[in-house]
Design a protein around this motif. Structure first.
Motif, short mmCIF file in Angstrom:
data_model
loop_
_atom_site.label_atom_id
_atom_site.label_comp_id
_atom_site.label_asym_id
_atom_site.label_seq_id
_atom_site.Cartn_x
_atom_site.Cartn_y
_atom_site.Cartn_z
N PHE A 51 0.83 -1.20 0.00
CA PHE A 51 0.00 0.00 0.00
C PHE A 51 0.87 1.25 0.00
N ALA A 52 1.96 1.22 0.79
CA ALA A 52 2.86 2.37 0.82
C ALA A 52 3.52 2.59 -0.54
N LYS A 53 3.89 1.50 -1.21
CA LYS A 53 4.51 1.62 -2.53
C LYS A 53 3.53 2.18 -3.54
N MET A 54 2.28 1.75 -3.48
CA MET A 54 1.28 2.26 -4.41
C MET A 54 1.09 3.75 -4.21
N GLY A 55 1.24 4.22 -2.97
CA GLY A 55 1.14 5.65 -2.72
C GLY A 55 2.29 6.44 -3.33
N GLN A 56 3.43 5.78 -3.56
CA GLN A 56 4.59 6.46 -4.15
C GLN A 56 4.57 6.45 -5.67
N LEU A 57 3.75 5.58 -6.25
CA LEU A 57 3.76 5.45 -7.71
C LEU A 57 3.05 6.61 -8.38
N SER A 58 3.40 6.84 -9.63
CA SER A 58 2.87 7.97 -10.39
C SER A 58 1.45 7.68 -10.87
N ILE A 59 0.77 8.75 -11.28
CA ILE A 59 -0.60 8.62 -11.79
C ILE A 59 -0.64 7.69 -13.00
N SER A 60 0.42 7.68 -13.80
CA SER A 60 0.45 6.84 -15.01
C SER A 60 0.30 5.36 -14.67
N PHE A 61 0.77 4.95 -13.49
CA PHE A 61 0.64 3.55 -13.06
C PHE A 61 -0.83 3.17 -12.92
N PHE A 62 -1.64 4.07 -12.38
CA PHE A 62 -3.05 3.76 -12.13
C PHE A 62 -3.90 3.95 -13.38
N ARG A 63 -3.43 4.76 -14.34
CA ARG A 63 -4.18 4.94 -15.58
C ARG A 63 -4.28 3.64 -16.37
N SER A 64 -3.26 2.79 -16.26
CA SER A 64 -3.21 1.57 -17.06
C SER A 64 -3.71 0.34 -16.31
N ARG A 65 -4.23 0.53 -15.09
CA ARG A 65 -4.69 -0.60 -14.29
C ARG A 65 -6.06 -0.31 -13.69
N GLN A 66 -6.85 -1.37 -13.55
CA GLN A 66 -8.18 -1.21 -12.98
C GLN A 66 -8.14 -1.37 -11.47
N PHE A 90 5.36 -8.44 -5.35
CA PHE A 90 6.69 -7.87 -5.55
C PHE A 90 6.78 -7.08 -6.86
N GLU A 91 5.92 -7.42 -7.83
CA GLU A 91 5.88 -6.63 -9.06
C GLU A 91 5.47 -5.19 -8.75
N ILE A 92 4.52 -5.03 -7.81
CA ILE A 92 4.12 -3.68 -7.42
C ILE A 92 5.22 -3.03 -6.59
N MET A 93 5.80 -3.80 -5.64
CA MET A 93 6.84 -3.24 -4.79
C MET A 93 8.06 -2.80 -5.60
N ASP A 94 8.32 -3.51 -6.71
CA ASP A 94 9.49 -3.19 -7.53
C ASP A 94 9.19 -2.17 -8.63
N ALA A 95 7.92 -1.77 -8.74
CA ALA A 95 7.56 -0.80 -9.78
C ALA A 95 8.31 0.51 -9.54
N ILE A 96 8.78 1.10 -10.62
CA ILE A 96 9.56 2.33 -10.55
C ILE A 96 8.66 3.51 -10.92
N PRO A 97 8.46 4.45 -10.02
CA PRO A 97 7.63 5.61 -10.36
C PRO A 97 8.23 6.40 -11.51
N GLN A 98 7.40 6.79 -12.45
CA GLN A 98 7.89 7.62 -13.55
C GLN A 98 8.29 9.00 -13.05
N VAL A 99 7.57 9.48 -12.05
CA VAL A 99 7.91 10.77 -11.45
C VAL A 99 8.66 10.49 -10.16
N GLN A 100 9.96 10.80 -10.13
CA GLN A 100 10.78 10.48 -8.98
C GLN A 100 11.43 11.75 -8.43
N GLU A 101 11.54 11.78 -7.12
CA GLU A 101 12.19 12.92 -6.46
C GLU A 101 13.69 12.69 -6.43
N LYS A 102 14.46 13.76 -6.65
CA LYS A 102 15.91 13.65 -6.61
C LYS A 102 16.39 13.36 -5.19
#
Length: 738
Positions: free
Chosen positions: A255-270, A470-482
């Motif tokens: 759940f914490a990882k999903m909160g870090q992912l970009s909007i584009s991740f949720f656009r392609s998933r139901q 783990f696929e979700i946990m390993d997902a890389i956000p497209q928008v990342q903070e430096k």
């Protein structure tokens, strides 16, 4: 991509870049190559025997090279003189390469040095299938299942003490399980009941103390069973505590990882599919770790020591029992991959069911409005039937394992009794107690064999689910903070868009080379038809997505260099589609500023024009409202959203059709609230109703992803362009309405 040698031989020049196309001129599948050198562009089509050069062009003669997006396919076209010429057709799989080729040609024509694009691996080198996520480059089919298991075990580190206690209990359980057949067989029949004097003396009893020895044996057997029962209870308690804790930790991490992912991740998933992963998949991991993993050591030790003891008792009968093991291992190796695939099918079917339920719950009003209940029931039945079939196939496959292992156990039992009776009646010197003891140890094998019949199902179900988590946990956000973001101290709200280009799909830009300067404290209005790119533009400013070309700067700092906290704190959006969370009215208003006290919440509600209708609710600000705010009207939801923005106190405010879905009276109230909200802030307002932009300092017209007009209301009216036409249309519409 490796070019055929015959192409290299025919060109006889340095090849800078090449792109594959996969369609023939008639639209059928067929392979070919477009090759770029320093001076020419070649097109090769592939026949069954060799490569044929279909076209070649001098770069200096090419006036324009275009990638045209079509329906079902794309085309590469070129302009020579006044004539547009079609070169090749290709599917979306080749689109990225063709766009890189186009960019390379443009670089060479401008006299710039050619910069070869970075080759990205999009397919698994082992099986050749495309990666589900090209950024992660993880192939679910070829993923090491053992690595998934060890990764899940990492979560058990928190429970070291419980785990060590569990292992010690397991070892003691294994030893006691081995003692029981010995007590129940050889000791009972050949020692105690036979009145063996040597045995009685060894335990400190004299001749004739048969009853005492029998009583001691019974007490020992009862104590053994009691200790085994206590160890079993301890084992269950520790296992439940550890596994439930691990599942809790995994759900928290996902759940914490999903909160870090970009909007584009949720656009392609139901939504239903993601809920299946977070809830069902996390729970299914317990199968192997509750019923399987803790007992592995028990059954391995039991099996090993039992075999050693059986070999010492009678090696001939032991070898007979071992002959069946290679057959079991072969059958297990054959059936195991199939059950893994079946669990994957079950997940997809369950995801489909959850998606159907989610669609019907969130879209209940639309379903009712169009009377499509029967169609939705039919759609759900279809998904549910597939889930039933998937579950049935898993159950059938599991029955195969149980039949095979159960049959093996029966064969071993019959073989032991057949040989045992033969040795007992013959001259092999076997005693009845020895045979009963050996048969007891053979019965001990029933536990490990029964356990092994369930392991493939537990393993496939748990590891299949863990892999998806783990696929979700390993997902890389497209928008990342430096790593070291620049803090935004004393923000002013000056926004600059410099040659911004962005698209949600390759080759389909929504914004094209957009440049815009929004001065601090000013209000700018953005106008345009639906789909022109207005909302995309403001989403880029708030960094919901990252620009593909160009840059966006706030107070001279690129938004990519700012910390996410500073950006979210200083940029707030009030959109047409407001979301109300499950909770009280006060909690919803304070969502952007959880530390606000009740007085601040009430002040924000008053400024937003929401205080009056809130006080008419049963519990006022403590009234509990449902998810999405279904108990509220559209105007009430919008005013709560504005109160939320007032409480956030941003330096840059984005209004995306904030009054588009409300009536005229509610719009007047909201406009009054917005007049307060925009004071002292940089405001970007998107609106179809031009009347809502009458207070804007500057207006921008967006058309097909480009800024076509810009200026004040008077300047655009004099220009007589798109803005003027839209204003005339709305004036006429209002006149008709009156």
């Amino acid at each position: 991509m490796k070019l055929p040698e015959e192409i290299k031989a025919e060109i006889k020049a340095e090849i800078l870049f090449s792109a594959l196309f996969d369609l023939k001129q008639n639209g059928e599948y067929g392979k070919g190559y477009v090759v770029l050198t320093g001076e020419k562009l070649y097109v090769f089509s592939e026949s069954e025997k060799e490569q044929h050069c279909r076209f070649s062009y001098d770069l200096k003669d090419l006036e324009q090279l275009n990638v045209e997006n079509g329906i079902g396919c794309n085309m590469l076209t070129v302009r020579i003189g006044n004539r547009m010429q079609y070169l090749v057709r290709f599917t979306n799989a080749c689109l990225g390469k063709m766009l890189q080729l186009k960019k390379g040609v443009e670089q060479l024509q401008k006299g710039e040095a050619f910069e070869p694009p970075k080759e990205e691996e999009v397919c698994c080198p082992k099986c050749g299938k495309r990666y589900p996520d090209p950024v992660q480059k993880i192939c679910p089919k070829c993923m090491d299942k053992g690595a998934v298991f060890w990764r899940v075990l990492e979560y058990f580190k928190t429970y070291r003490v419980q785990f060590i206690t569990l292992v010690l209990g397991v070892i003691l359980t294994s030893l006691l399980n081995l003692v029981w057949p010995y007590l129940n067989g050889e000791i009972l029949y050949d020692k105690v009941l036979a009145g063996d004097e040597g045995f009685l003396q060894s335990i400190g009893l004299g001749q004739g103390e048969f009853i005492t020895a029998l009583l001691l044996l019974v007490l020992t057997m009862v104590a053994t069973k009691v200790v085994l029962l206590l160890l079993q209870i301890l084992h269950g308690v520790l296992t439940a505590h550890m596994v439930i804790g691990v599942i809790r930790d995994m759900k928290k991490d996902v759940f914490a990882k999903m909160g870090q992912l970009s909007i584009s991740f949720f656009r392609s998933r139901q939504t239903g599919g993601l809920m299946t992963r977070v809830m069902s998949d996390a729970d299914r991991i317990t199968g192997f770790f509750v019923d399987g993993a803790p007992y592995v050591l028990v059954h391995v030790l039991t099996f090993t020591v039992t075999m050693v003891v059986m070999l010492r008792i009678n090696w001939k009968m032991t070898l007979t029992t071992l002959l069946i093991l290679p057959v079991l291992l072969g059958i297990n190796r054959y059936l195991r991959p199939k059950i893994w695939i079946m669990h994957g099918r079950r997940h997809r079917a369950e995801r489909s069911v959850n998606n159907s339920v989610n669609d019907n719950l969130t879209g209940a009003r639309v379903v009712k409005s169009f009377g499509q209940e029967s169609q939705e029931i039919s759609r759900f039945k279809s998904s549910n039937r597939k889930l039933r079939d998937a579950e049935t196939h898993i159950a059938y496959r599991q029955n195969y394992f149980q039949i095979v292992y159960g049959g093996a156990q029966s064969i071993i039992d019959m073989s032991v009794w057949f040989l045992g009776v033969y040795f007992l009646l013959g001259d092999a010197g076997m005693e009845l107690g020895t045979l009963i003891t050996f048969a007891g140890y053979v019965s001990q094998l029933q536990g490990p064999l029964n356990f092994m019949s369930h392991v493939p199902n537990w393993w496939a179900e748990s590891m299949n689910s863990a892999q998806r988590l783990f696929e979700i946990m390993d997902a890389i956000p497209q928008v990342q903070e430096k790593e070291k973001p620049i803090p935004l101290k004393e923000p002013k709200g000056d926004v600059v868009l410099d040659k911004v280009t962005f698209g949600y799909e390759i080759g389909r830009p929504v914004l094209k080379d957009v440049s815009l300067h929004i001065e601090a404290g000013k209000m700018i209005g953005i106008i345009g038809r639906s789909g022109a790119g207005k909302t995309t533009l403001v989403n880029l400013i708030s960094r919901m997505y990252d620009v593909q070309e160009g840059s966006i700067r706030i107070d001279g700092i690129d938004v990519k260099d700012l910390s996410a906290g500073d950006l979210r704190k200083n940029v707030s959006m009030v959109s047409q589609d407001t979301y109300i969370f499950m909770g009280t009215v006060a909690e919803n208003i304070a969502y952007a500023n959880p530390g606000a006290d009740h007085g601040d919440v009430m002040r924000a509600a008053k400024l937003a024009g929401a205080h009056d209708f809130i006080m008419k609710m049963p519990d006022g600000y403590d009234t509990f409202i449902g998810s999405s705010g279904r108990a509220l009207s559209g105007g009430e939801r919008q005013r709560i959203s504005i109160a939320r923005a007032i409480l956030a106190n941003p330096k840059i405010l984005i209004l995306d059709e904030a009054t588009a879905s409300v009536d005229t009276e509610t719009e007047r109230i909201i406009q009054k609230s917005l007049q307060y909200l925009v004071k002292g802030r940089t405001t970007i307002s998107i609106a179809h109703r031009l009347s809502t932009l009458r207070d804007a300092d500057y207006l921008v017209v967006v058309e097909n992803g480009e800024i076509t007009e810009a200026g004040t209301h008077e300047e655009l009216e004099k220009l007589g362009g798109i803005y003027y036409k839209l204003m005339q249309l709305q004036t006429k519409a209002l006149a008709v309405k009156e």
